[in-house]
Scaffold this active site. Structure first.
Site, short mmCIF file in Angstrom:
data_model
loop_
_atom_site.label_atom_id
_atom_site.label_comp_id
_atom_site.label_asym_id
_atom_site.label_seq_id
_atom_site.Cartn_x
_atom_site.Cartn_y
_atom_site.Cartn_z
N ARG A 18 0.82 -1.22 0.00
CA ARG A 18 0.00 0.00 0.00
C ARG A 18 0.85 1.26 0.00
NH1 ARG A 18 -3.53 -0.79 5.08
NH2 ARG A 18 -1.50 -1.54 5.74
N ASN A 36 -6.01 -3.02 2.02
CA ASN A 36 -5.95 -4.46 2.25
C ASN A 36 -7.38 -4.97 2.38
OD1 ASN A 36 -3.18 -4.54 2.31
ND2 ASN A 36 -3.03 -4.59 4.53
#
Length: 92
Positions: A18, A36
């Protein structure tokens, strides 16, 4: 302008996916978000110029050095005019 959603499968959580996605999206001037998911995948939306969005989709196919990407599902979506890129912490 185009918009694509990707779902990235493999060892993609706990490997700074990320954070690296955020950094690269900002470099490419792409709007959207990354998060996620509970199933162990990473989901992201990229919106912007075709070349920049395609560059982000191409990057998602391998991710950061510690990741091991098995599959990237790609979905075209209607452009929403998203400004900026963010990491989302909600999981679904």
């Amino acid at each position: 302008m185009i918009r694509k959603r990707v779902v990235v499968h493999g060892r993609v959580q706990g490997v700074f996916f990320r954070q690296e996605c955020l950094r690269r999206a900002r470099v490419h001037g792409v709007g959207g978000w990354v998060r996620n998911r509970l199933d162990g995948t990473v989901e992201a939306v990229f919106e912007g110029g075709r070349e920049n969005v395609e560059a982000m989709v191409a990057w998602a196919r391998h991710g950061p050095p510690s990741a091991h990407v098995d599959l990237v599902e790609t979905f075209e979506e209607p452009v929403e005019g998203v400004a900026g890129f963010e990491v989302r912490y909600d999981r679904s």
